[in-house]
Scaffold this active site. Structure first.
Site, PDB file in Angstrom:
ATOM      1  N   GLY A  46       0.842  -1.185   0.000  1.00  0.00           N
ATOM      2  CA  GLY A  46       0.000   0.000   0.000  1.00  0.00           C
ATOM      3  C   GLY A  46       0.874   1.231   0.000  1.00  0.00           C
ATOM      4  N   GLN A  51       3.071   9.967   1.107  1.00  0.00           N
ATOM      5  CA  GLN A  51       4.335   9.232   1.143  1.00  0.00           C
ATOM      6  C   GLN A  51       5.206   9.518  -0.081  1.00  0.00           C
ATOM      7  OE1 GLN A  51       2.250   5.370   2.182  1.00  0.00           O
ATOM      8  NE2 GLN A  51       4.191   5.170   3.281  1.00  0.00           N
ATOM      9  N   CYS A  90       5.769   0.181   7.428  1.00  0.00           N
ATOM     10  CA  CYS A  90       5.407   1.334   6.602  1.00  0.00           C
ATOM     11  C   CYS A  90       6.625   1.776   5.794  1.00  0.00           C
ATOM     12  CB  CYS A  90       4.923   2.475   7.503  1.00  0.00           C
ATOM     13  SG  CYS A  90       4.404   3.945   6.627  1.00  0.00           S
ATOM     14  N   LEU A  91       6.388   2.089   4.518  1.00  0.00           N
ATOM     15  CA  LEU A  91       7.481   2.534   3.655  1.00  0.00           C
ATOM     16  C   LEU A  91       8.151   3.801   4.182  1.00  0.00           C
ATOM     17  CD1 LEU A  91       5.857   1.973   0.132  1.00  0.00           C
ATOM     18  CD2 LEU A  91       7.489   0.497   1.321  1.00  0.00           C
ATOM     19  N   HIS A 132      -4.666   1.436   7.314  1.00  0.00           N
ATOM     20  CA  HIS A 132      -3.328   2.022   7.439  1.00  0.00           C
ATOM     21  C   HIS A 132      -3.146   3.138   6.409  1.00  0.00           C
ATOM     22  CE1 HIS A 132       1.157   1.667   8.121  1.00  0.00           C
ATOM     23  NE2 HIS A 132       1.117   2.297   6.963  1.00  0.00           N
ATOM     24  N   GLU A 133      -3.487   2.861   5.149  1.00  0.00           N
ATOM     25  CA  GLU A 133      -3.283   3.864   4.093  1.00  0.00           C
ATOM     26  C   GLU A 133      -4.219   5.059   4.258  1.00  0.00           C
ATOM     27  OE1 GLU A 133      -0.602   3.697   2.553  1.00  0.00           O
ATOM     28  OE2 GLU A 133      -0.213   1.600   2.997  1.00  0.00           O
ATOM     29  N   HIS A 136      -3.026   7.605   6.673  1.00  0.00           N
ATOM     30  CA  HIS A 136      -2.018   8.510   6.106  1.00  0.00           C
ATOM     31  C   HIS A 136      -2.694   9.769   5.546  1.00  0.00           C
ATOM     32  CE1 HIS A 136       1.941   6.704   6.246  1.00  0.00           C
ATOM     33  NE2 HIS A 136       1.494   5.549   5.796  1.00  0.00           N
TER      34      HIS A 136
END
Length: 164
Positions: A46, A51, A90-91, A132-133, A136
């Site tokens: 994701g 991000q 997470c990225l 999660h996304e 953000h």
């Protein structure tokens, strides 16, 4: 294929609410494609627009080929049920992992790249990835919800131990 740099914490954009997309332009379509390439190149499941330094309500999720790709413009969770705890990463937080409590089942409403509106029911890890996304997009970070931190070296062992 255009890869975008991943914004890393503590960049302010990660903690700032995003703007609604008012029109699906060629730039938005290109952003969706670039976000996908960036997510895949970084082994993500994701990615959210903040991000890649874009303060827009856009997020992508693709767990695997079976679930397929969800390109979500202006997504919102309209229903939540249950609770589960599982591991997240997470990225934007390299080598940070931890357990997080989330709703087990959700319904998410969004617009796709063609302007069509969808409501998707999700449970388990797909529901977790959506939550999660979408957080953000509201400037919320999974690190604020971590119950137990998991050392990156211990992640594989933890995952094996907690397989269902």
């Amino acid at each position: 294929m255009a890869l975008l740099p991943i914004v890393k914490y503590p960049d302010d954009i990660l903690e700032s609410p995003t703007a609604k997309v008012t029109e699906i332009t060629d730039e938005i379509l290109q952003l969706l494609s670039d976000m996908y390439d960036t997510m895949i190149e970084n082994d993500g499941i994701g990615i959210a627009a903040p991000q890649v330094n874009q303060s827009l309500r856009i997020a992508l999720v693709e767990l695997d080929e079976e679930t397929g790709l969800f390109e979500m413009i202006n997504p919102e969770i309209i229903e939540k049920e249950g609770s589960s705890i599982d591991v997240e990463g997470c990225l934007s937080f390299p080598d940070v992992y931890g357990t997080v409590e989330r709703a087990e089942y959700i319904v998410v409403r969004f617009t796709d790249r063609f302007g069509d509106e969808y409501e998707v029911e999700a449970d388990g890890y797909l529901a977790r990835a959506f939550q999660h996304e979408l957080e953000h997009l509201d400037g919320q970070l999974f690190t604020d919800k971590i119950i137990d931190h998991i050392d990156p070296e211990a992640l594989d062992a933890y995952m094996e131990e907690h397989e269902e």
